[in-house]
Design an enzyme around this catalytic site. Structure first.
Site: not given
Ligand code: ARG
Length: 461
Positions: A157, A291
């Site tokens: 998480h 990215e």
């Protein structure tokens, strides 16, 4: 003026808009080398079988080689009115060698021609992907070896979970890359059949030798059903599927590199070679390559959905819809190769900040599970109860704003009297990773053993 390509049947030229929607030359010119190789193999076979003369086959071969030279030199004049690469090459061949050019298309159609060209191209792309993945894997293994014992936080998480080693994290991507590689090889083995000689859809009455052309073009064998052979684009769909999965893996690493290189994390520094600056903010180092790798699934998943949608519901065999198969596959090939190569470069070049990783590994009560495991092992508590006791210890440490191992023995014993001094030995991040010796676990010795096994496997490939 009549039609350039099918003057016999057609009296009028196509409408300009018809030409615009129909032409694929701007896309499929990329297949020129495969098209020429296919035509050389086909004409040589026709000559061997006595369908055309050896002289004609020789002239065709020389002409095609000249055309290949022209295309590579940039002097070839591609024409939209000749639709595609197949007609462009054939028309130029006629200019160069005259009537013999007209014999090349005996026992062949553009339907099997485009199928063979495209397969050859996608197959070569798969091999290029395998090669790129091998370099990526080598880079990961080197970094894993260097950092087999470098402690970092493992996350679930994106919350600190348990300490792991950076080497173990690198090896996780080695596993993914190995599955991607094997998907690539599987796809190659299924696409390794030559459609050439299936002709338009039904085969041909000429005494051709499809096994010979398959062999000449490096295919394992010819396809078995002419209808399937000209209608099938599974090989491209399979490539796009494996490309989408591979790009997904790379995007996860890319996202981690983006996060890890923030000043807030500071786990790694991407090299100048794989970063960019800002035109206004002098302090910035932007992870643009990471990215862009993260973004590539946008194109590749799009290509997969696009081709699935084109193929869906198409009746057998060839329909012109299928001309829409190439643009996105080519884009996916380029995108995937770039993504793998950029990932390789970033992994090779990045600097690891071991101190920052270690510090972060100690935060967030990452060794709480080790405390619970100790209570099970040394105090005989059932795991559920140990979990509860540890939760109270974490709460206390949190209230005081300290780490677990900063709680005194008296504090710990107040929570559970069975706790002894020995517990402190398991609360350090090093002790935690060293204890994870289960098969596939993060213990440095395990990591080193896995690296050894990978190197052995790779040497045997
Ligand atoms: N340019 C076409 C394509 O890419 C080649 C096959 C054309 N075949 C035909 N029957 N019109 O699909």
């Amino acid at each position: 003026t009549s039609n350039e390509m099918w003057g016999g049947r057609f009296a009028a030229r196509p409408d300009a808009i018809m030409e615009a929607i129909n032409a694929s030359i701007d896309v499929d010119r990329r297949l020129y080398a495969e098209d020429i190789a296919g035509s050389i193999a086909h004409s040589a076979m026709l000559a061997d079988r006595g369908v055309i003369s050896a002289e004609d086959a020789a002239e065709i071969k020389t002409g095609l080689e000249t055309i290949r030279g022209e295309i590579e030199a940039g002097t070839f004049n591609f024409s939209t009115s000749l639709e595609d690469i197949h007609m462009n090459v054939e028309a130029r061949l006629a200019e160069l060698i005259g009537p013999a050019a007209g014999r090349l298309h005996t026992a062949r159609s553009r339907n099997d021609q485009v199928a063979v060209d495209f397969r050859l191209h996608v197959k070569a792309a798969c091999f290029a992907v395998v090669e790129a993945l091998d370099a990526f894997t080598a880079a990961l293994l080197d970094r894993a070896e260097e950092h087999a014992a470098t402690v970092m936080p493992g996350f679930t998480h994106l919350q600190v979970a348990q300490p792991v080693t950076f080497g173990h994290h690198c090896l996780a991507y080695v596993e993914m890359a190995a599955r991607d590689r094997s998907r690539c090889l599987d796809a190659i083995s299924r696409m390794d059949e030559s459609p050439l000689g299936s002709a338009a859809l039904a085969g041909t009455g000429f005494p051709i030798d499809r096994h010979a052309t398959a062999k000449a073009l490096g295919f394992r064998e010819p396809t078995r059903n002419s209808l399937d052979a000209v209608a099938d684009r599974d090989f491209a769909l399979e490539f796009l599927s494996l490309a989408a999965i591979c790009a997904t893996h790379l995007s996860r690493l890319a996202e981690e590199l983006v996060i890890w290189s923030t000043p807030q994390f500071g786990f790694i520094r991407l090299s100048d070679a794989f970063s960019t600056g800002s035109s206004i903010m002098p302090q910035k180092r932007n992870p643009d390559a990471a990215e862009l790798v993260r973004a590539k699934p946008g194109r590749i998943n799009g290509a997969l959905i696009s081709l699935l949608t084109v193929m869906k519901g198409l009746p057998l065999t060839y329909s012109k819809d299928m001309q829409e198969d190439k643009a996105q596959v080519f884009d996916a090939i380029d995108s995937l190769l770039l993504a793998i190569r950029a990932s390789t470069g970033m992994v090779k070049d990045l600097t690891v900040n071991e101190a920052a990783m270690r510090r972060a590994a100690g935060h967030g009560y990452s060794t709480a599970t080790d405390l619970a495991d100790w209570l099970v092992r040394e105090a005989g508590l059932p795991f559920r109860e140990a979990h509860h006791v540890t939760g109270r210890a974490v709460k206390l440490a949190e209230d005081r704003g300290v780490a677990l191992d900063a709680l005194s023995l008296a504090d710990l014993q107040a929570i559970n009297p069975a706790i002894t001094d020995g517990v402190y030995a398991v609360l350090s991040v090093d002790a935690s990773v060293a204890s994870r010796t289960s098969y596939g676990g993060t213990a440095p010795d395990n990591v080193r053993e896995q690296i050894r096994l990978w190197r052995e496997r790779i040497a045997q490939r």
